[in-house]
Scaffold this active site. Structure first.
Site, PDB file in Angstrom:
ATOM      1  N   PHE A 143      12.482  96.723  33.090  1.00  0.00           N
ATOM      2  CA  PHE A 143      13.861  97.856  33.286  1.00  0.00           C
ATOM      3  C   PHE A 143      14.225  98.817  34.653  1.00  0.00           C
ATOM      4  O   PHE A 143      13.583  99.969  34.450  1.00  0.00           O
ATOM      5  CB  PHE A 143      14.387  98.002  31.759  1.00  0.00           C
ATOM      6  CG  PHE A 143      16.174  96.982  31.620  1.00  0.00           C
ATOM      7  CD1 PHE A 143      15.868  95.917  31.613  1.00  0.00           C
ATOM      8  CD2 PHE A 143      16.808  97.001  31.220  1.00  0.00           C
ATOM      9  CE1 PHE A 143      16.696  94.636  30.650  1.00  0.00           C
ATOM     10  CE2 PHE A 143      18.223  96.531  31.519  1.00  0.00           C
ATOM     11  CZ  PHE A 143      17.961  95.692  31.068  1.00  0.00           C
ATOM     12  N   GLN A 179      28.760 105.820  33.179  1.00  0.00           N
ATOM     13  CA  GLN A 179      28.359 104.907  33.750  1.00  0.00           C
ATOM     14  C   GLN A 179      29.456 103.682  34.552  1.00  0.00           C
ATOM     15  O   GLN A 179      28.825 102.668  34.017  1.00  0.00           O
ATOM     16  CB  GLN A 179      27.019 104.487  32.674  1.00  0.00           C
ATOM     17  CG  GLN A 179      25.571 103.600  33.408  1.00  0.00           C
ATOM     18  CD  GLN A 179      25.181 103.368  32.827  1.00  0.00           C
ATOM     19  OE1 GLN A 179      24.770 102.700  32.209  1.00  0.00           O
ATOM     20  NE2 GLN A 179      23.938 103.929  33.245  1.00  0.00           N
ATOM     21  N   HIS A 193      27.998 100.359  36.331  1.00  0.00           N
ATOM     22  CA  HIS A 193      27.112  99.627  36.233  1.00  0.00           C
ATOM     23  C   HIS A 193      26.490  99.110  38.142  1.00  0.00           C
ATOM     24  O   HIS A 193      27.857  98.675  38.127  1.00  0.00           O
ATOM     25  CB  HIS A 193      26.624  98.128  34.970  1.00  0.00           C
ATOM     26  CG  HIS A 193      26.011  97.545  34.865  1.00  0.00           C
ATOM     27  ND1 HIS A 193      24.958  96.210  35.693  1.00  0.00           N
ATOM     28  CD2 HIS A 193      24.329  97.340  34.229  1.00  0.00           C
ATOM     29  CE1 HIS A 193      23.620  95.843  35.703  1.00  0.00           C
ATOM     30  NE2 HIS A 193      23.898  96.579  34.421  1.00  0.00           N
ATOM     31  N   LEU A 250      29.329  91.435  32.921  1.00  0.00           N
ATOM     32  CA  LEU A 250      28.408  92.539  33.334  1.00  0.00           C
ATOM     33  C   LEU A 250      26.841  90.907  33.844  1.00  0.00           C
ATOM     34  O   LEU A 250      27.191  90.139  33.216  1.00  0.00           O
ATOM     35  CB  LEU A 250      27.976  92.770  32.161  1.00  0.00           C
ATOM     36  CG  LEU A 250      26.112  93.453  32.413  1.00  0.00           C
ATOM     37  CD1 LEU A 250      25.991  94.256  33.471  1.00  0.00           C
ATOM     38  CD2 LEU A 250      25.975  93.826  30.975  1.00  0.00           C
ATOM     39  N   GLU A 294      21.043  93.886  34.215  1.00  0.00           N
ATOM     40  CA  GLU A 294      19.371  94.123  34.852  1.00  0.00           C
ATOM     41  C   GLU A 294      18.501  93.588  34.637  1.00  0.00           C
ATOM     42  O   GLU A 294      17.795  93.538  35.868  1.00  0.00           O
ATOM     43  CB  GLU A 294      19.571  96.057  34.319  1.00  0.00           C
ATOM     44  CG  GLU A 294      18.902  97.076  35.437  1.00  0.00           C
ATOM     45  CD  GLU A 294      18.646  98.193  34.826  1.00  0.00           C
ATOM     46  OE1 GLU A 294      19.956  98.808  35.049  1.00  0.00           O
ATOM     47  OE2 GLU A 294      17.879  98.890  34.481  1.00  0.00           O
ATOM     48  N   ARG A 297      20.878 102.894  37.242  1.00  0.00           N
ATOM     49  CA  ARG A 297      22.133 102.688  37.355  1.00  0.00           C
ATOM     50  C   ARG A 297      23.256 103.614  37.975  1.00  0.00           C
ATOM     51  O   ARG A 297      23.450 103.030  39.597  1.00  0.00           O
ATOM     52  CB  ARG A 297      23.242 102.523  36.476  1.00  0.00           C
ATOM     53  CG  ARG A 297      22.413 100.884  36.095  1.00  0.00           C
ATOM     54  CD  ARG A 297      22.707 100.883  33.702  1.00  0.00           C
ATOM     55  NE  ARG A 297      21.818  99.990  33.570  1.00  0.00           N
ATOM     56  CZ  ARG A 297      22.254  98.991  32.292  1.00  0.00           C
ATOM     57  NH1 ARG A 297      22.939 100.068  31.930  1.00  0.00           N
ATOM     58  NH2 ARG A 297      21.030  97.903  31.179  1.00  0.00           N
ATOM     59  N   HIS A 356      31.074 100.814  32.399  1.00  0.00           N
ATOM     60  CA  HIS A 356      30.325 100.148  31.490  1.00  0.00           C
ATOM     61  C   HIS A 356      30.009 101.262  30.720  1.00  0.00           C
ATOM     62  O   HIS A 356      30.009  99.978  29.566  1.00  0.00           O
ATOM     63  CB  HIS A 356      28.557 100.106  32.012  1.00  0.00           C
ATOM     64  CG  HIS A 356      27.678  98.764  31.326  1.00  0.00           C
ATOM     65  ND1 HIS A 356      28.055  97.475  30.897  1.00  0.00           N
ATOM     66  CD2 HIS A 356      26.304  99.380  31.221  1.00  0.00           C
ATOM     67  CE1 HIS A 356      26.525  97.139  30.844  1.00  0.00           C
ATOM     68  NE2 HIS A 356      25.748  98.183  30.475  1.00  0.00           N
ATOM     69  N   ARG A 409      22.708 106.051  31.788  1.00  0.00           N
ATOM     70  CA  ARG A 409      22.017 105.753  30.435  1.00  0.00           C
ATOM     71  C   ARG A 409      20.641 105.253  31.449  1.00  0.00           C
ATOM     72  O   ARG A 409      21.004 104.269  32.031  1.00  0.00           O
ATOM     73  CB  ARG A 409      23.021 105.716  29.169  1.00  0.00           C
ATOM     74  CG  ARG A 409      22.142 104.884  28.866  1.00  0.00           C
ATOM     75  CD  ARG A 409      22.471 103.906  27.596  1.00  0.00           C
ATOM     76  NE  ARG A 409      23.886 102.724  28.695  1.00  0.00           N
ATOM     77  CZ  ARG A 409      23.554 101.460  28.204  1.00  0.00           C
ATOM     78  NH1 ARG A 409      22.418 101.692  28.418  1.00  0.00           N
ATOM     79  NH2 ARG A 409      24.731 100.984  28.724  1.00  0.00           N
TER      80      ARG A 409
END
Lengths: 232, 576
Positions: free
Chosen positions: B116, B237, B239, B249, B252, B283, B349, B391
């Site tokens: 990730f 954030q 994304h 979404l 990721e 991100r 996000h 994050r």
């Protein structure tokens, strides 16, 4: 593009019985049916009432009857229908207002099958082992989002209040076939009744209605076979 | 008036709220209140995974996870909190498995792990497989599993109750909430020794978002109006991979499994910006890479999107590891990810900021870290801070199980050693006044139109790239929408399931969140993590290695700074 939404309305504060209302709106064919409902609520009539949240088919809030079949309004695009669509609440549960039905009986059916892992002590500081093949045995049932599309598409549910319904059976199966679970016997006892799997007449409405492509009828048949053969 | 008395009331039935509830179930009299049915909560939309340094697939250590979390957050992470997060992640993930969560497995039956963004081996050397997962519906399985445990432990759920106010006793102790029961329109006083805010985020303030329509920041706004500060609200954030126009979404995990971003020329552009981690850079950075490509004319057909390419992945990886996002592409784009490129753009996000808490979820009153007795927060609603300025993927799920659990345990101790505080006089006064205000307004403005204006304004002026001109426009714009909001009447004046009313109330919360975000963004004259200012493009540790706290006062918003906990890792330049 111009679309006409024909929506079954009922507000217990003012209406004696449900009635249809029509709304003409412009939408793209690639818009969701939910976008259409939002457009009506936000531009034309703020009293139109429906549940919605994630808007992409994972939370299970907006199951409803569209042109006579259950869909999630957020996972169905306008292009799947003609220029006039009819929207009604799901059948089988009491209507609270417009497209909002009382979901308490649905969740009561779910809770009745003990939808949680029943198992002894887990190893300290380690996972319970389960092979990919063992996961495969029940994984499909874990996709259920409890939207009630299957249960309210089932003609048995419409006439028999005690029937647990397809969604509850799927969620029982999710644990019955989980290699870590030890509660299969309890759950099979609950399903081995007239309100359990034997009510099912295998009409496949549930499978057709599932927005998560779960083969609901096959899972119910699986449980029936397990009961008949008395082995997992 | 409908009156209920509990030891604890938990607002929000997502991962953090349910995790806290399970700690107290059977040991205290608790209620979980949600404006939805619990299984509709937005935790269920999380896709890719939950990280823990189990080392099941390759060598890993929680210290590596901690380092990645701190660096990923551009050193604004409180390192004492990051240590708790990454140490306890291991046990928390195992606890989820013990509760029955159907994680994907290795051939020998252990929890499988995958790559990730921003998660590395040996302090940044290269990607590591750390994310445990259940296909690409990990959040769905966490939500279902925790709800199942709630049923097992007879947790008392108040479903479809929209919370209107936080109750605080005359001595300053939290003592309950006031809520509107949707089905009946009745207002309830829920009197309790402790209150936990765990209502998720507020992505709906932006026009393109992955967030559910319920993500309107009610749990930020209500305590904020009661004088509770909000911390680091400028860090929001985006994304990188939301479905173009929809904002839905695409995990990721798609890049974790080998997916590549391509610009309009077909170039794999991430490697130009982040040579080591490439498409798996954090991100905030990848969203800026996309912004830069589009700005320099390399979007697809000159438009504001690029492609996510999975066509080179083996078909069974797509079918087995990424089934849900494949389904989304087919449903919403009408394309086949095995053969077609997927158009994507950054999508709003996750809020790194929120209600400031200590390591046990206790809400902080101010920068000196004094707590408000009985008041707790956890999950996206809270700011511990484990995410700092950005994050890392999967850490939201880690956050809600680790800190939801810690909050629940601490609340149980609190319940045992404290009496029920008396209610303030006329506890429903504020809530009833707000509802009757909305019901009695003239209809010279429409809630939906104002909401849309706000969303477009915040997207244009306060999203991936910011500067003083845009943020000033945003501040004035939000103030103007707020004044017009006072004239936004509604059509539905009935009692039964009045979502016209709740949508109007939610817009009020969105205005509070937007105002706090813009206040922090204007004040922070530097670029750090997700907060990027073209007029202050560099990080400024000398002045801004600080959290911001915004508080509502009678004279307007008041901004103060709070120090960052730095234990192990001194701030360095952030390169991947």
């Amino acid at each position: 593009m111009d679309y006409t939404f024909r929506i079954k309305r009922y507000n217990p504060d003012v209406d004696v019985k449900p009635h249809f209302e029509e709304y003409a709106i412009g939408l793209e064919p690639t818009d969701r049916v939910l976008d259409g409902l939002n457009e009506i609520k936000w531009q034309l009539d703020g009293t139109l009432t429906y549940r919605r949240s994630c808007a992409h088919g994972v939370c299970g809030s907006d199951a409803m009857r569209i042109n006579g079949r259950n869909y999630l309004a957020c996972k169905t695009l306008m292009k799947e229908f003609g220029h006039k669509i009819t929207i009604e609440p799901m059948i089988g549960f009491t209507v609270i207002k417009d497209l909002v039905v009382d979901m308490d009986p649905f969740f009561a059916g779910y809770k009745a099958v003990k939808p949680y892992l029943i198992a002894g002590d887990a190893p300290a500081s380690a996972e319970r082992r389960q092979t990919p093949e063992q996961l495969d045995r029940f994984e499909e049932a874990t996709k259920c989002i409890l939207c009630a599309s299957c249960t309210t598409a089932c003609p048995i549910t419409w006439t028999n209040e005690s029937f647990l319904g397809p969604a509850a059976i799927v969620n029982a199966a999710r644990f019955i076939y989980d290699s870590r679970d030890e509660g299969a016997a309890e759950r099979l006892r609950i399903l081995n009744t007239q309100s359990g799997v034997w009510r099912c007449r295998t009409v496949f409405n549930c499978t057709e209605a599932c927005p998560r492509d779960i083969k609901v009828t096959n899972i119910i048949e699986d449980v029936k076979r397990t009961l008949l053969l008395e082995q997992l | 008036m409908a009156y209920h008395r509990y030891d604890a009331v938990i607002v929000g039935a997502g991962g953090a709220g349910l995790m806290a509830a399970i700690q107290m179930a059977g040991k205290a009299n608790i209620a979980v209140v949600s404006k939805l049915y619990p299984t509709r909560s937005h935790t269920g939309a999380a896709q890719g995974g939950i990280s823990a340094a189990l080392g099941n697939v390759e060598e890993d250590h929680w210290q590596w996870h901690m380092f990645d979390t701190v660096k990923g957050g551009d050193y604004l992470v409180d390192q004492d909190a990051a240590e708790v997060l990454t140490r306890e992640a291991i046990d928390a993930v195992l606890e989820l498995e013990h509760m029955g969560l159907p994680f994907n497995r290795t051939p020998d039956g252990r929890l499988d792990q995958r790559r990730f963004g921003g998660h590395t081996r040996n302090f940044g050397e290269g990607p590591v497989k750390r994310a445990c997962y259940a296909a690409d519906r990990t959040g769905h399985m966490i939500l279902q599993t925790l709800y199942q445990q709630g049923i097992k432990h007879n947790v008392n759920f108040l479903d479809e109750f929209h919370v209107l106010d936080l109750l605080v006793s005359d001595e300053g102790h939290a003592c309950g909430v006031v809520a509107l029961e949707l089905k009946t329109g009745e207002i309830h006083t829920i009197h309790a020794k402790t209150v936990l805010w765990a209502t998720g985020g507020f992505g709906r303030i932006f026009s393109v978002t992955s967030n559910a329509m319920a993500g309107t920041g009610d749990g930020f706004s209500i305590p904020f109006r009661r004088g509770v500060p909000l911390m680091d609200m400028e860090f929001y954030q985006f994304h990188p991979t939301g479905i173009y126009k929809f904002g839905i979404l695409l995990s990721e995990a798609a890049r974790g499994e080998g997916g590549i971003l391509r610009n309009g020329l077909g170039e794999a552009f991430a490697e130009r910006y982040a040579p080591t981690l490439k498409d798996l850079a954090p991100r905030d950075m990848v969203s800026r890479f996309i912004y830069q490509e589009i700005k320099e004319g390399r979007g697809v057909d000159g438009k504001d999107y690029v492609y996510l390419d999975l066509t080179h992945l083996p078909g069974d990886v797509i079918d087995r590891q990424l089934p849900d996002i494949t389904d989304f592409a087919r449903t919403y784009l009408g394309i086949e990810p095995k053969t077609d490129l997927m158009p994507i753009q950054p999508t709003a996000h996750y809020a790194m900021g929120g209600i400031p808490t200590d390591l046990n979820g206790q809400v902080l009153r101010d920068a000196s870290a004094t707590t408000i007795p009985g008041l707790y927060s956890a999950g996206e609603n809270a700011c511990v801070s484990v995410h700092g300025a950005n994050r890392l993927g999967t850490n939201s799920l880690v956050d809600l199980v680790v800190f939801g659990r810690r909050a629940g345990r601490h609340m149980l101790d609190y319940i045992r050693s404290n009496d029920l505080p008396p209610l303030p006089v006329d506890p429903e006064f504020v809530a009833r006044a707000e509802v009757s205000d909305v019901l009695s307004r003239p209809k010279t403005e429409r809630v939906a139109a104002l909401r849309h204006e706000l969303q477009v304004l915040m997207m244009d002026k306060a999203s991936v790239v910011r500067n003083v001109e845009g943020l000033t426009e945003a501040k004035q714009g939000v103030a103007q929408i707020r004044s017009r909001y006072a004239h936004a009447g509604i059509d539905d004046h009935g009692l039964t399931f009045n979502t016209d009313l709740t949508e109007a109330l939610e817009l009020g919360a969105m205005l509070d969140c937007s105002e706090a975000l813009v206040e922090g963004a204007l004040a922070r004259q530097e670029s750090r993590g997700a907060h990027y200012r073209t007029d202050f493009p560099d990080r400024d540790d000398e002045n801004w290695l600080k959290h911001t706290m915004v508080r509502k006062t009678s004279g307007g918003l008041e901004l103060t700074k709070k120090s960052v906990s730095i234990t192990e890792f001194q701030p360095k330049e952030r390169k991947y």
